[in-house]
Enzyme design. Structure first.
Site, PDB file in Angstrom:
ATOM      1  N   LYS A 126       0.838  -1.208   0.000  1.00 57.89           N
ATOM      2  CA  LYS A 126       0.000   0.000   0.000  1.00 57.89           C
ATOM      3  C   LYS A 126       0.871   1.255   0.000  1.00 57.89           C
ATOM      4  O   LYS A 126       0.632   2.200  -0.750  1.00 57.89           O
ATOM      5  CB  LYS A 126      -0.931  -0.009   1.227  1.00 57.89           C
ATOM      6  CG  LYS A 126      -2.061  -1.020   1.091  1.00 57.89           C
ATOM      7  CD  LYS A 126      -2.841  -1.261   2.379  1.00 57.89           C
ATOM      8  CE  LYS A 126      -3.854  -2.380   2.162  1.00 57.89           C
ATOM      9  NZ  LYS A 126      -4.567  -2.809   3.360  1.00 57.89           N
ATOM     10  N   GLN A 175      -4.615  -1.578   9.710  1.00 53.93           N
ATOM     11  CA  GLN A 175      -4.645  -2.885   9.057  1.00 53.93           C
ATOM     12  C   GLN A 175      -5.307  -3.924   9.957  1.00 53.93           C
ATOM     13  O   GLN A 175      -4.998  -4.030  11.140  1.00 53.93           O
ATOM     14  CB  GLN A 175      -3.200  -3.302   8.704  1.00 53.93           C
ATOM     15  CG  GLN A 175      -3.077  -4.578   7.907  1.00 53.93           C
ATOM     16  CD  GLN A 175      -3.609  -4.470   6.476  1.00 53.93           C
ATOM     17  OE1 GLN A 175      -3.707  -3.384   5.907  1.00 53.93           O
ATOM     18  NE2 GLN A 175      -3.983  -5.590   5.904  1.00 53.93           N
ATOM     19  N   ASP A 235     -10.746   3.527   4.513  1.00 52.98           N
ATOM     20  CA  ASP A 235     -11.071   2.098   4.426  1.00 52.98           C
ATOM     21  C   ASP A 235     -12.590   1.884   4.368  1.00 52.98           C
ATOM     22  O   ASP A 235     -13.047   0.772   4.098  1.00 52.98           O
ATOM     23  CB  ASP A 235     -10.570   1.476   5.733  1.00 52.98           C
ATOM     24  CG  ASP A 235      -9.760   0.241   5.527  1.00 52.98           C
ATOM     25  OD1 ASP A 235      -9.541  -0.138   4.371  1.00 52.98           O
ATOM     26  OD2 ASP A 235      -9.352  -0.348   6.539  1.00 52.98           O
TER      27      ASP A 235
HETATM   28  N1  GUN Z   1      -6.998  -6.626   5.862  1.00 54.74           N
HETATM   29  C1  GUN Z   1      -7.270  -7.231   4.677  1.00 54.74           C
HETATM   30  N2  GUN Z   1      -7.895  -6.373   3.844  1.00 54.74           N
HETATM   31  C2  GUN Z   1      -8.015  -5.205   4.510  1.00 54.74           C
HETATM   32  C3  GUN Z   1      -8.582  -3.934   4.172  1.00 54.74           C
HETATM   33  O1  GUN Z   1      -9.120  -3.701   3.076  1.00 54.74           O
HETATM   34  N3  GUN Z   1      -8.507  -2.984   5.146  1.00 54.74           N
HETATM   35  C4  GUN Z   1      -7.942  -3.229   6.356  1.00 54.74           C
HETATM   36  N4  GUN Z   1      -7.925  -2.232   7.242  1.00 54.74           N
HETATM   37  N5  GUN Z   1      -7.426  -4.383   6.703  1.00 54.74           N
HETATM   38  C5  GUN Z   1      -7.455  -5.366   5.787  1.00 54.74           C
END
Ligand code: GUN
Length: 285
Positions: free
Chosen positions: A53, A97, A120
């Site tokens: 990311k 995350q 998110d």
């Molecule tokens: N873990 C796996 N996919 C995601 C996501 O799209 N956002 C977050 N915050 N954690 C994740």
């Protein structure tokens, strides 16, 4: 032989478009958009996702930081970090995350993120707005799925869509987004009976259960649109939730890898850019 929906190429195209928009803002004298990712602990899959990311954010001209907290960090420490980022003028987007270590309540942390900086789309305010089709930030994976369906002109109105999985990240929000496009939506989950029959009765199949080969190639029919959201590591290889042979049996399918995965990250960048533009409009930057 069906058509593979190439999320990898589409994500690349959208990153290029986003980079142009970022350059336009920089030329106007605005600062770069900024994304901060919070990682608690040392889950190897999460480490690799957050690195990707940050790297992609920097490629489109954002500034990006990963804040790493120890796996034993207390809930209060994570909350303090989120509060600090909420109040930091130089942070546009915050992503914590998931999953978090078991001793930390995910709902408490998500609720603490400023809804305006929740790139998110997981804060209950955004979940509510998206569910009601009243705006709000869409969660990244469902947003990426809708982008790819739109790019390939896949008709949704009046179609029967089966969403397999009911998670907050994918199953529930994609069901809402498909419904808002006038699909007739069924949500299946681990207690659902007669899944094979349900698959046969639907046109669009979205599978997001995190179990390799959960959807069998034998259940896929030539009219199906198959969206495979799974990212499972098996014998060092990344595989989806549907058997690999299912992709060519469907009319359209997102393969794993190079299907939905890259679309998730570019959607995060697009959400961050939208947040950044709103903050400029409100003169918060
Ligand atoms: N873990 C796996 N996919 C995601 C996501 O799209 N956002 C977050 N915050 N954690 C994740």
């Amino acid at each position: 032989m069906g058509t593979l929906l190439n999320g990898f190429e589409l994500a690349k195209k959208r990153r290029t478009e986003l980079k142009d928009k970022v350059d336009e803002q920089l030329n106007k004298g605005n600062r770069a958009p900024s994304l901060t990712v919070v990682l608690v602990g040392d889950n190897p899959a999460s480490q690799s996702y957050v690195k990707s990311k940050k790297k992609q954010a920097e490629e489109v001209g954002f500034t990006s930081e990963i804040l790493i907290l120890d796996k034993d960090a207390s809930e209060l420490e994570v909350l303090d970090t989120v509060t600090r980022l909420n109040n930091d003028k130089n942070v546009d987007g915050i992503l914590v995350q998931l999953p978090l270590p078991k001793h930390i309540n995910e709902d408490t942390i998500i609720l603490a993120i400023s809804p305006e900086k929740d790139v998110d789309g997981l804060h209950p305010l955004n979940v509510g707005l998206v569910t009601l089709n009243k705006g709000g930030t869409k969660p990244c994976t469902p947003k990426g799925i809708m982008t790819i369906l739109n790019e390939y002109d896949i008709e949704l109105e009046g179609k029967n869509a089966l969403v397999i999985g009911r998670s907050r990240l994918v199953g529930q929000p994609i069901a809402s987004l498909l419904l808002h496009k006038n699909a007739t939506v069924t949500i299946a989950h681990s207690r659902t009976k007669n899944l094979e029959q349900l698959i046969a009765e639907h046109d669009i199949i979205v599978v997001a259960v995190g179990i390799p080969d959960f959807v069998k190639a034998s259940s896929i029919l030539p009219h199906h649109v198959l969206i495979d959201v799974g990212i499972n590591r098996v014998d060092g290889k990344i595989v989806g939730d549907a058997e690999h042979e299912s992709y060519e049996k469907a009319a359209y399918a997102t393969p794993v890898p190079k299907g939905v995965g890259p679309m998730t990250v570019v959607s995060l960048l697009e959400n961050t850019f939208e947040t950044y533009l709103r903050r400029i409009e409100r003169e918060e930057i």
